[in-house]
Design an enzyme around this catalytic site. Structure first.
Site, PDB file in Angstrom:
ATOM      1  N   ASP A   1       0.840  -1.200   0.000  1.00 14.11           N
ATOM      2  CA  ASP A   1       0.000   0.000   0.000  1.00 14.11           C
ATOM      3  C   ASP A   1       0.877   1.253   0.000  1.00 14.11           C
ATOM      4  O   ASP A   1       2.079   1.198   0.300  1.00 14.11           O
ATOM      5  CB  ASP A   1      -0.900  -0.021   1.236  1.00 14.11           C
ATOM      6  CG  ASP A   1      -2.196   0.727   1.022  1.00 14.11           C
ATOM      7  OD1 ASP A   1      -2.247   1.593   0.127  1.00 14.11           O
ATOM      8  OD2 ASP A   1      -3.161   0.451   1.760  1.00 14.11           O
TER       9      ASP A   1
ATOM     10  N   GLU B   1       2.970   5.068  -3.904  1.00 15.59           N
ATOM     11  CA  GLU B   1       3.273   6.194  -4.810  1.00 15.59           C
ATOM     12  C   GLU B   1       4.642   6.829  -4.562  1.00 15.59           C
ATOM     13  O   GLU B   1       5.291   7.196  -5.552  1.00 15.59           O
ATOM     14  CB  GLU B   1       2.177   7.273  -4.680  1.00 15.59           C
ATOM     15  CG  GLU B   1       0.795   6.797  -5.005  1.00 15.59           C
ATOM     16  CD  GLU B   1       0.129   6.117  -3.814  1.00 15.59           C
ATOM     17  OE1 GLU B   1       0.505   6.409  -2.659  1.00 15.59           O
ATOM     18  OE2 GLU B   1      -0.738   5.269  -4.025  1.00 15.59           O
TER      19      GLU B   1
ATOM     20  N   ASP C   1      -7.809   4.491  -3.441  1.00 15.32           N
ATOM     21  CA  ASP C   1      -8.885   4.797  -2.490  1.00 15.32           C
ATOM     22  C   ASP C   1      -9.981   5.623  -3.156  1.00 15.32           C
ATOM     23  O   ASP C   1     -10.210   6.797  -2.837  1.00 15.32           O
ATOM     24  CB  ASP C   1      -8.312   5.538  -1.286  1.00 15.32           C
ATOM     25  CG  ASP C   1      -7.338   4.678  -0.495  1.00 15.32           C
ATOM     26  OD1 ASP C   1      -7.314   3.454  -0.721  1.00 15.32           O
ATOM     27  OD2 ASP C   1      -6.599   5.224   0.341  1.00 15.32           O
TER      28      ASP C   1
END
Length: 664
Positions: free
Chosen positions: A376, A379, A446
């Site tokens: 997760d 980025e 998300d």
């Protein structure tokens, strides 16, 4: 001295400090690199070394050519630059050309603007064909499949993955092989690629007769996904977070008791004591080995979330800081994330940091039987995306930041392979070119739980496949919001779930309402657990529908396994835009709300609230059989079909997969 000349197997131009190189790279491909006042570097961010291809090179004073299979690169002597480039296919058709100098405008197609520190801003400008259609470039939260006339940020964000490969309707593929933060504008007059900070120009171009030929050539030079393991073909269960092992085991036991095949269950974030500890919190997970063993007895794999984020309070922070294993701020304090507490990120561009992170996870997860990781915040998820204020071992975030998610995935792929895991799968929130070769299963971040966002995911998934990322999925039902007791949300969830059956991976996830707090023995408040999100959470009638689709997905295994093998062997996307299979039918290049799941299933999801029927175009030259009831239609027509809440329109091509008819 001649400015254009042949050097070994390359066509080279040197003029006014610029060195421009065009060389064969893979079958039917050319790699173009240029640097100012230095030699271009042999970077391997995404492009892999290739066997030598014998190019045909002709050199002239005004015009030179290099040919590799079906592509021809042309250098023409420029006035303000050493050479102007253009590219043709083997039939002499122009594919792509630099914009040129525009007469008295005195422009340069390759413009290096120096910045302090010795590097450059770079702008590369090509002429634009207004009839051209463009696809790929990764995952952007927008309702466009054809990205012609779009302006795209070349940067990674939560729910945005910049994967800078595009496929053109003119018959070429183009990879911007530069991980710098920047932008691209596909305008009516020009196409311009821009990098905030870089050392050189670097791109790759290929020519092909079909989208499939172009896609396979691209994957050959950047790498292909491993073969998807069997558990990737079934159903995965997630929610915001199962906060203790009793919850995880209870959910898995319930699926088993109901006779519903569950392949993977996910233990999400904050199962650790502090962010960056990279281990289970013993208070809530006292026996991970026993948990994994019981899940395996039920036929379920456990996937565990790992974030690259390291809190200042983590047991690993001081050691990682002392060893230089963390991303640094260019100025001010080393603070990159405000989420529960102050933190920064592991610098995965540093091989020592990758080794450190993997060793922690090997000891604390792998040795307890866990082989699946959810990567997760890949980025990485800066609180504010101030790319120019962060520096990694490889360079500034502005210069190499788009590479971060690829290297995060690589950390776990290489670690698992060293431990004997043959087919690693890493669920990851972002990607760049080449991520696929490290077992990256990208999900769309998300995203919100609404119909508009739902529709955007279809375009996102199709363009990710064209960008070379065949393993892709979403949070079924969306991540943010959604009350399982709300009838409107239940309808959205069912429609999303039906569509999820025909995504590369079928995975239910979301932060549902109402939130439930978690308090430790010491009184400390932990991350909330989120509302219920299992298939029985949305009403009895809906549970029957969802269970039927899980069983359908299970019955589809032979077909889905074949698609995964095609992705592994040839680089083909699993989800394919209509034009991919039917490039000769012009209307297929415009369709964004129906697609092909492999070559034999046409999927037309219901994407609008309260819709109970929809129109579907059936390509000509084939017979199409509806999966729901076996009704057959001749192609070359648009049909209107009924789609009650329990039905997603799916059509089987030319009698394929008949054993699935009537299962929904």
């Amino acid at each position: 001295m001649e400015r254009m000349f042949q050097e070994a197997n390359r066509l080279v131009c040197r003029w006014d400090g610029e060195t421009l190189i065009v060389e064969p790279w893979g079958e039917n491909g050319l790699r173009v690199r240029s640097a100012m006042l230095r030699e271009p570097e042999d970077t391997d961010y995404a492009l892999l070394p290739q066997e030598r291809a014998e190019a045909v090179i002709t050199v002239g004073e005004e015009r030179s050519e290099i040919r590799n299979g079906k592509i021809i690169g042309v250098m023409e002597k420029g006035k303000n630059s050493g050479a102007v480039l253009s590219f043709y296919n083997s039939e002499g058709k122009l594919l792509l050309a630099e914009a040129g100098e525009d007469g008295a405008l005195n422009r340069r197609s390759r413009f290096f603007k120096p910045v302090i520190g010795g590097d450059y801003q770079l702008a590369v400008t090509f002429a634009s064909d207004p009839e051209e259609k463009l696809y790929g470039m990764g995952q952007y939260q927008q309702d466009f499949l054809n990205i012609k006339y779009c302006n795209l940020e070349l940067a990674q964000r939560n729910s945005q993955a910049s994967v800078p490969f595009l496929l053109s309707s003119l018959g070429y593929g183009f990879l911007w092989h530069n991980p710098a933060v920047g932008r691209v504008s596909f305008g009516a007059n020009t196409t311009e690629w821009f990098a905030q900070s870089t050392k050189q120009l670097d791109y790759w171009i290929t020519a092909g007769d079909t989208p499939d030929e172009i896609e396979c050539a691209y994957s050959a030079v950047t790498g292909r996904v491993p073969m998807m393991p069997e558990y990737g073909l079934g159903f995965w269960q997630c929610k915001l977070r199962y906060w203790n092992q009793e919850q995880i085991l209870s959910v898995a036991e319930t699926y088993h008791q109901k006779g519903i095949k569950l392949d993977v269950i996910v233990c999400d974030f904050f199962h650790w004591p502090r962010m960056g500890d990279f281990r289970f919190d013993e208070e809530f997970f006292p026996d991970p080995e026993g948990m994994v063993k019981r899940l395996e007895e039920l036929g379920v794999q456990l996937m565990v979330s790992v974030w690259p984020e390291v809190a200042w309070t983590s047991e690993n922070y001081e050691e990682m800081k002392q060893k230089g294993l963390l991303v640094k701020a260019e100025k001010g304090i080393d603070l990159a994330k405000l989420f529960n507490e102050n933190s920064t990120f592991t610098d995965v561009t540093n091989p020592q940091a990758r080794d450190y992170l993997w060793e922690k996870c090997r000891k604390n997860y792998l040795e307890k039987g866990i082989r699946l990781f959810w990567l997760d915040e890949a980025e990485p998820g800066f609180t504010t995306y101030d790319y120019d204020n962060y520096r990694c071992r490889m360079g500034t975030q502005a210069q190499v930041g788009n590479l971060y998610p690829q290297l995060f995935t690589r950390t776990f792929y290489e670690g698992l392979r060293r431990e004997g895991v043959e087919k690693p799968v890493n669920l990851v929130r972002c990607a760049w070119a080449g991520s696929q070769r490290y077992g990256a299963l990208v999900w769309s971040g998300d995203i919100h739980s609404d119909w508009k966002t739902f529709r955007r995911q279809v375009c996102a998934g199709l363009n990710m496949g064209i960008a070379g990322i065949p393993w892709w999925t979403t949070d079924i039902g969306g991540f943010t919001g959604g009350d399982p007791e709300d009838a409107a949300f239940r309808q959205l969830l069912v429609r999303w779930f039906e569509w999820g059956t025909f995504c590369p991976v079928m995975r239910l996830h979301g932060d549902r309402l109402p939130a439930e707090g978690v308090t430790g023995k010491d009184g400390r408040q932990h991350q909330h657990t989120g509302g219920p999100n299992e298939i029985w959470s949305f009403g009895e009638e809906n549970e029957k529908i969802l269970a039927a689709y899980i069983r359908l997905r299970d019955a589809m295994r032979p077909y889905t396994r074949r698609l995964m093998e095609e992705a592994h062997r040839y680089g083909r996307p699993v989800m394919r835009p209509m034009f991919y299979e039917f490039p000769g039918q012009e209307c297929c290049w415009e369709m964004k709300e129906q697609y092909m799941f492999g070559s034999d299933m046409l999927v037309a999801p219901v994407l609008y609230e309260d819709a109970m029927e929809r129109e579907v175009y059936l390509p000509e030259g084939h017979t199409w059989t509806m999966l729901h009831d076996g009704t057959a239609y001749e192609g070359g027509q648009t049909v209107s079909v009924k789609a009650p809440l329990s039905v997603i329109p799916v059509f089987l091509r030319d009698g394929s997969c008949r054993e699935l008819i009537g299962l929904i």
